[in-house]
Design a protein around this motif. Sequence first.
Motif, PDB file in Angstrom:
ATOM      1  N   ASN A  74      39.080  36.717  26.658  1.00 33.46           N
ATOM      2  CA  ASN A  74      38.064  36.607  27.700  1.00 33.46           C
ATOM      3  C   ASN A  74      38.742  36.277  29.024  1.00 33.46           C
ATOM      4  O   ASN A  74      39.301  35.201  29.198  1.00 33.46           O
ATOM      5  N   GLU A  93      41.214  33.516  22.810  1.00 37.69           N
ATOM      6  CA  GLU A  93      40.062  34.265  23.313  1.00 37.69           C
ATOM      7  C   GLU A  93      40.525  35.420  24.187  1.00 37.69           C
ATOM      8  O   GLU A  93      41.409  35.273  25.007  1.00 37.69           O
ATOM      9  N   ALA A 114      43.358  26.756  30.395  1.00 35.83           N
ATOM     10  CA  ALA A 114      42.792  26.694  29.047  1.00 35.83           C
ATOM     11  C   ALA A 114      43.471  27.697  28.126  1.00 35.83           C
ATOM     12  O   ALA A 114      43.814  27.385  26.979  1.00 35.83           O
ATOM     13  N   PHE A 115      43.677  28.917  28.620  1.00 37.05           N
ATOM     14  CA  PHE A 115      44.318  29.935  27.789  1.00 37.05           C
ATOM     15  C   PHE A 115      45.742  29.541  27.435  1.00 37.05           C
ATOM     16  O   PHE A 115      46.161  29.622  26.264  1.00 37.05           O
ATOM     17  N   ASN A 162      37.518  35.508  31.704  1.00 39.59           N
ATOM     18  CA  ASN A 162      36.860  34.421  32.432  1.00 39.59           C
ATOM     19  C   ASN A 162      37.398  33.053  32.042  1.00 39.59           C
ATOM     20  O   ASN A 162      37.109  32.064  32.697  1.00 39.59           O
ATOM     21  N   GLN A 163      38.158  33.005  30.955  1.00 40.09           N
ATOM     22  CA  GLN A 163      38.774  31.746  30.554  1.00 40.09           C
ATOM     23  C   GLN A 163      39.806  31.345  31.599  1.00 40.09           C
ATOM     24  O   GLN A 163      40.529  32.189  32.131  1.00 40.09           O
ATOM     25  N   SER A 164      39.875  30.068  31.914  1.00 42.42           N
ATOM     26  CA  SER A 164      40.799  29.630  32.957  1.00 42.42           C
ATOM     27  C   SER A 164      42.244  29.800  32.487  1.00 42.42           C
ATOM     28  O   SER A 164      42.536  29.725  31.284  1.00 42.42           O
TER      29      SER A 164
END
Length: 225
Positions: free
Chosen positions: A90, A88, A97-98, A92-94
């Motif tokens: 994004n 992603e 998680a990334f 805002n993704q932690s």
Amino acid sequence: MPAKPKAAKKRLGRPTLEVAARVDERILEAAANVFLEEGFARAKMDQIASRAGITKQTIYARFPSKNALFGALASRFSGLVFRPQNLEENSNQSPRAFLIQFAIEVTAVLRNPKSQRLFAILAAEARAFPELASATWVEGPGRLRTRLRRFFDEQIALKRMAISNPDFAAEQFLGLLVGPIIGRLLFGRPSYFESEEHASSYIEAAVDLFLTNYLTSAGRRVCRL
């Protein structure tokens, strides 16, 4: 009775893109096997054609030389291994998680036997083809490092990570991922990852170890660590 006119012979057109892609795949697969068994210098186009079940002329119509065929293998390897598709974009993704998703995609392909064969071939011939090795590095590991560096810069701007040298951090993280795979591959050792569960556990532990050194308090709240 008048003789029936002979049916016109059906003219064969150019192969469809799908058929052409399948032929290219057969050639590259055969080339990978022959190069691995014989090495680049000893490998013959006749051997590759025989292994692929096609004529040598068919290979030359697609790849004008053995060098060009080897270059296509290098590009294929870079495309397989070093271009994660599902990450992603994004911010805002932690971070956790990334990095877990990044690690899953990279290690999954590196653990694939076909990708490992291609890596072994390229590593063995890198000194003989310095320009090709350099181009493969840019398109391969360099692409991964650029993607990581961009993500780290985003997270630093958001004050979720405190990294004084993002390039150094990218090297650290990639080393955690590829070390257990490439080191064993080069020495012919069995895979470190015995199962998907084992791989998943290793990835999560590696990500958490890495983040311990770089997450800020704001980053920990986002990651819930």
